[in-house]
Scaffold this motif. Structure first.
Motif, PDB file in Angstrom:
ATOM      1  N   UNK A 126       0.846  -1.193   0.000  1.00 21.35           N
ATOM      2  CA  UNK A 126       0.000   0.000   0.000  1.00 21.35           C
ATOM      3  C   UNK A 126       0.882   1.244   0.000  1.00 21.35           C
ATOM      4  N   UNK A 127       0.449   2.259  -0.733  1.00 25.15           N
ATOM      5  CA  UNK A 127       1.164   3.537  -0.737  1.00 25.15           C
ATOM      6  C   UNK A 127       0.203   4.657  -0.353  1.00 25.15           C
ATOM      7  N   UNK A 128       0.748   5.665   0.297  1.00 27.48           N
ATOM      8  CA  UNK A 128      -0.012   6.886   0.547  1.00 27.48           C
ATOM      9  C   UNK A 128       0.016   7.676  -0.748  1.00 27.48           C
ATOM     10  N   UNK A 129      -1.169   8.080  -1.216  1.00 25.75           N
ATOM     11  CA  UNK A 129      -1.217   8.777  -2.496  1.00 25.75           C
ATOM     12  C   UNK A 129      -2.447   9.673  -2.536  1.00 25.75           C
ATOM     13  N   UNK A 130      -2.251  10.920  -2.880  1.00 23.98           N
ATOM     14  CA  UNK A 130      -3.371  11.841  -3.042  1.00 23.98           C
ATOM     15  C   UNK A 130      -4.225  12.003  -1.802  1.00 23.98           C
ATOM     16  N   UNK A 131      -3.623  11.923  -0.631  1.00 21.05           N
ATOM     17  CA  UNK A 131      -4.373  12.087   0.607  1.00 21.05           C
ATOM     18  C   UNK A 131      -5.079  10.835   1.076  1.00 21.05           C
ATOM     19  N   UNK A 132      -4.869   9.718   0.396  1.00 19.13           N
ATOM     20  CA  UNK A 132      -5.492   8.462   0.799  1.00 19.13           C
ATOM     21  C   UNK A 132      -4.536   7.308   0.621  1.00 19.13           C
ATOM     22  N   UNK A 133      -5.082   6.129   0.538  1.00 22.17           N
ATOM     23  CA  UNK A 133      -4.274   4.940   0.330  1.00 22.17           C
ATOM     24  C   UNK A 133      -4.661   4.277  -0.985  1.00 22.17           C
ATOM     25  N   UNK A 134      -3.646   3.809  -1.696  1.00 20.62           N
ATOM     26  CA  UNK A 134      -3.864   3.070  -2.934  1.00 20.62           C
ATOM     27  C   UNK A 134      -2.932   1.867  -2.956  1.00 20.62           C
ATOM     28  N   UNK A 135      -3.245   0.923  -3.826  1.00 22.50           N
ATOM     29  CA  UNK A 135      -2.358  -0.203  -4.032  1.00 22.50           C
ATOM     30  C   UNK A 135      -1.080   0.325  -4.673  1.00 22.50           C
ATOM     31  N   UNK A 136       0.060  -0.230  -4.259  1.00 23.55           N
ATOM     32  CA  UNK A 136       1.335   0.252  -4.768  1.00 23.55           C
ATOM     33  C   UNK A 136       1.525   0.029  -6.254  1.00 23.55           C
ATOM     34  N   UNK A 137       1.087  -1.080  -6.783  1.00 19.00           N
ATOM     35  CA  UNK A 137       1.359  -1.399  -8.165  1.00 19.00           C
ATOM     36  C   UNK A 137       0.154  -1.483  -9.064  1.00 19.00           C
ATOM     37  N   UNK A 138      -1.005  -1.115  -8.571  1.00 24.36           N
ATOM     38  CA  UNK A 138      -2.237  -1.188  -9.365  1.00 24.36           C
ATOM     39  C   UNK A 138      -3.078   0.054  -9.149  1.00 24.36           C
ATOM     40  N   UNK A 139      -3.635   0.562 -10.211  1.00 28.88           N
ATOM     41  CA  UNK A 139      -4.588   1.662 -10.125  1.00 28.88           C
ATOM     42  C   UNK A 139      -5.493   1.565 -11.341  1.00 28.88           C
ATOM     43  N   UNK A 140      -6.740   1.955 -11.170  1.00 24.48           N
ATOM     44  CA  UNK A 140      -7.687   1.849 -12.279  1.00 24.48           C
ATOM     45  C   UNK A 140      -8.523   3.114 -12.385  1.00 24.48           C
TER      46      UNK A 140
END
Length: 151
Positions: A50-64
């Motif tokens: 998990x990574x901190x991104x854009x003020x929230x949490x997202x999967x480190x290697x996946x985004x849709x």
């Protein structure tokens, strides 16, 4: 019966590329934060994924990203219609894409479209002018993936 599908794009930075393409297409970036929280709490997802991104949490290697008018699961954030998944891979892009997107401005303003895409990180590669058959710009996204922009 028609199949449900999504386009998957290999990349180096899934979250950055998802943000670029969401802005380019007017799509919504999927928000997996509730799912991530549950998976972390249940011990089904290591914190390193998990990574901190854009003020929230997202999967480190996946985004849709998904079309904003299509249905989606409110808990997982997963779109149930037109969708593009960005998947981080270790190798860099090395050759021309065999598949690409064509973006069209319905108003015919190719220069306005290209300028907007440049403002969010795209670069112009080549103007193709085939006279009556059409005119478009070959462009690259922030990771060098080719696409076309036409009026």
């Amino acid at each position: 019966m028609a199949l449900h599908w999504k386009l998957v794009i290999d990349c180096r930075d899934a979250n950055t590329l998802a943000d670029f393409w969401a802005a380019a297409l007017g799509y919504a970036v999927e928000d997996p934060s509730a799912l991530i929280q549950r998976l972390l709490a249940d011990g089904q997802l290591p914190p390193a994924a998990v990574v901190a991104y854009g003020g929230g949490q997202r999967f480190g290697g996946l985004a849709a990203i998904r079309h904003p008018d299509d249905p989606f699961d409110g808990f997982t954030g997963v779109g149930q219609g037109r969708r593009i998944l960005f998947q981080a891979v270790p190798e860099a892009k090395t050759v021309k894409n065999r598949l690409h997107l064509d973006l069209h401005d319905d108003g015919g303003d190719i220069e306005g479209l290209v300028a907007r895409l440049e403002q969010i990180g795209a670069t112009r590669v080549e103007l193709v002018d085939q006279g009556p058959a059409g005119r478009w710009w070959v462009m690259r996204d922030p990771e060098g993936n080719e696409f076309c922009a036409a009026g």
